[in-house]
Design a protein around this motif. Structure first.
Motif, PDB file in Angstrom:
ATOM      1  N   PRO A 235      38.117  54.306  76.846  1.00 57.01           N
ATOM      2  CA  PRO A 235      36.891  54.547  77.615  1.00 57.01           C
ATOM      3  C   PRO A 235      37.004  53.969  79.020  1.00 57.01           C
ATOM      4  O   PRO A 235      37.538  52.872  79.214  1.00 57.01           O
ATOM      5  CB  PRO A 235      35.815  53.809  76.805  1.00 57.01           C
ATOM      6  CG  PRO A 235      36.377  53.704  75.423  1.00 57.01           C
ATOM      7  CD  PRO A 235      37.857  53.575  75.595  1.00 57.01           C
TER       8      PRO A 235
ATOM      9  N   GLU B  93      34.836  52.631  80.734  1.00 53.88           N
ATOM     10  CA  GLU B  93      34.109  51.372  80.825  1.00 53.88           C
ATOM     11  C   GLU B  93      34.946  50.177  80.392  1.00 53.88           C
ATOM     12  O   GLU B  93      34.607  49.029  80.682  1.00 53.88           O
ATOM     13  CB  GLU B  93      32.837  51.428  79.960  1.00 53.88           C
ATOM     14  CG  GLU B  93      31.827  52.461  80.403  1.00 53.88           C
ATOM     15  CD  GLU B  93      32.111  53.866  79.863  1.00 53.88           C
ATOM     16  OE1 GLU B  93      31.366  54.800  80.216  1.00 53.88           O
ATOM     17  OE2 GLU B  93      33.071  54.012  79.059  1.00 53.88           O
TER      18      GLU B  93
ATOM     19  N   THR C  64      26.440  55.867  73.887  1.00 56.81           N
ATOM     20  CA  THR C  64      27.865  56.159  73.851  1.00 56.81           C
ATOM     21  C   THR C  64      28.114  57.597  73.408  1.00 56.81           C
ATOM     22  O   THR C  64      27.189  58.378  73.179  1.00 56.81           O
ATOM     23  CB  THR C  64      28.588  55.196  72.902  1.00 56.81           C
ATOM     24  OG1 THR C  64      28.164  55.459  71.545  1.00 56.81           O
ATOM     25  CG2 THR C  64      28.290  53.747  73.247  1.00 56.81           C
TER      26      THR C  64
ATOM     27  N   LYS D 229      34.291  56.267  71.972  1.00 55.78           N
ATOM     28  CA  LYS D 229      33.765  55.068  72.635  1.00 55.78           C
ATOM     29  C   LYS D 229      33.698  53.867  71.701  1.00 55.78           C
ATOM     30  O   LYS D 229      33.097  52.849  72.031  1.00 55.78           O
ATOM     31  CB  LYS D 229      32.375  55.359  73.198  1.00 55.78           C
ATOM     32  CG  LYS D 229      32.348  56.459  74.253  1.00 55.78           C
ATOM     33  CD  LYS D 229      32.923  55.992  75.578  1.00 55.78           C
ATOM     34  CE  LYS D 229      32.769  57.075  76.637  1.00 55.78           C
ATOM     35  NZ  LYS D 229      33.073  56.586  77.987  1.00 55.78           N
TER      36      LYS D 229
ATOM     37  N   LEU E  54      34.100  50.151  72.833  1.00 59.14           N
ATOM     38  CA  LEU E  54      32.981  49.429  73.425  1.00 59.14           C
ATOM     39  C   LEU E  54      32.279  48.571  72.381  1.00 59.14           C
ATOM     40  O   LEU E  54      31.952  47.401  72.629  1.00 59.14           O
ATOM     41  CB  LEU E  54      31.986  50.414  74.038  1.00 59.14           C
ATOM     42  CG  LEU E  54      32.450  51.222  75.244  1.00 59.14           C
ATOM     43  CD1 LEU E  54      31.425  52.296  75.585  1.00 59.14           C
ATOM     44  CD2 LEU E  54      32.683  50.333  76.432  1.00 59.14           C
TER      45      LEU E  54
END
Length: 311
Positions: free
Chosen positions: A30, A32, A61, A65, A68
């Motif tokens: 991801p 992020e 999300t 993902k 995370l």
């Protein structure tokens, strides 16, 4: 009277994007989770929410993902290994992310835009105002933007967006706001919003950056908002509806949702959504670190000097 609510306690972080600008790095990771020095970008965002007093964090999300969730969860095997080694410093850093906040997660099944991602948070948020933090914008903790926005929302009600003046040639990359001044120098009343306008059509060079404090009335508007620019449900379009509903600062009688105000931010912002700005963010943050900065700055000066002298 403007509709008022009790204090804000919940933050929503949309994190369902595909990260196409960072391919192939984001093919399986991801965006992020890309590191900014030695922490993933998303951790900086959660830390900002917590610093503003928002310890209840919902992350929106999508597929792929799961890292995370793992990052903000406990990792007992790793913690046990570090404990056996007596590595208290790294153990504390690993545990820091899992102790930051009360984390919740919801899936955005289809990537229908930021407005749709925010709408996915409605069951969790309920009828209270809430903050939205986008992961591409990192705000320096020495510049408490979100706290100021929460303060303004408590004062005026309605919704508050973060604005920053940009070069007019760059306004097509952002949402743009039409504004009127207020008695407070860093606060404006928003009278209109346009998503990524051409420079000639932009109402101002005030760009919307990735921080919002929203009245829950935005959910009803988002449910009725048709796809806009890019075929997506735009949060900007819903906020435009609220802004135009209030034709003057006193025009609040009988209208749910409140006006829209903007806090003009002039502090330090690190854009990690663009590859070049991502690299610059890493350099700036590394230079300011006590443990890395002195040695890194020495190397950087030497490197720049060598580059300038190169034929």
């Amino acid at each position: 009277m403007t509709q008022s609510h009790p204090g804000i306690s919940k933050a929503v972080i949309p994190a369902a994007g595909l990260g196409t600008r960072f391919l192939p790095a984001t093919k399986a990771t991801p965006k992020e989770m890309l590191p900014v020095v030695d922490k993933p970008a998303i951790q900086y965002v959660v830390e900002e929410a917590v610093s503003a007093g928002l310890s209840d964090v919902l992350m929106v999300t999508g597929r792929n993902k799961r890292p995370l969730e793992d990052h903000f969860d406990r990792n007992y095997e790793l913690e046990s290994a570090l404990g056996r080694k007596g590595d208290a410093e790294r153990l504390a850093r690993v545990q820091e992310s899992s102790d930051l906040a009360t984390m919740h997660y919801v899936r955005q099944g289809d990537p229908k835009g930021l407005g749709h991602a925010v709408l996915c948070a409605a069951p969790h948020v309920g009828d209270q105002p809430f903050a939205v933090l986008l992961g591409d914008d990192l705000i320096d903790p020495r510049d408490p933007l979100l706290s100021r926005m929460i303060e303004i929302q408590a004062q005026y009600g309605g919704s508050v967006i973060a604005l920053m003046e940009v070069d007019p040639a760059q306004i097509h990359l952002y949402g743009s706001a039409a504004v009127e001044p207020t008695p407070e120098g860093d606060v404006v009343r928003v009278t209109g919003l346009v998503e990524k306008p051409d420079a000639a059509d932009a109402p101002s060079n005030y760009a919307i950056i990735g921080r919002y404090v929203l009245d829950p009335a935005v959910f009803d508007i988002l449910r009725k908002t048709e796809p806009g620019r890019g075929g997506e449900i735009q949060l900007t379009d819903a906020l435009q509806h609220l802004a135009e509903t209030y034709e003057s600062a006193a025009d609040t009688a009988g209208k749910a949702g409140g006006p829209v105000h903007g806090v003009v931010f002039k502090g330090r912002r690190y854009d990690t959504g663009d590859r070049g700005d991502y690299l610059r963010a890493i350099v700036r943050l590394a230079c300011e670190r006590e443990d890395l900065g002195p040695e890194f700055r020495t190397w950087l000066r030497s490197y720049v000097t060598e580059e300038m002298q190169a034929p």
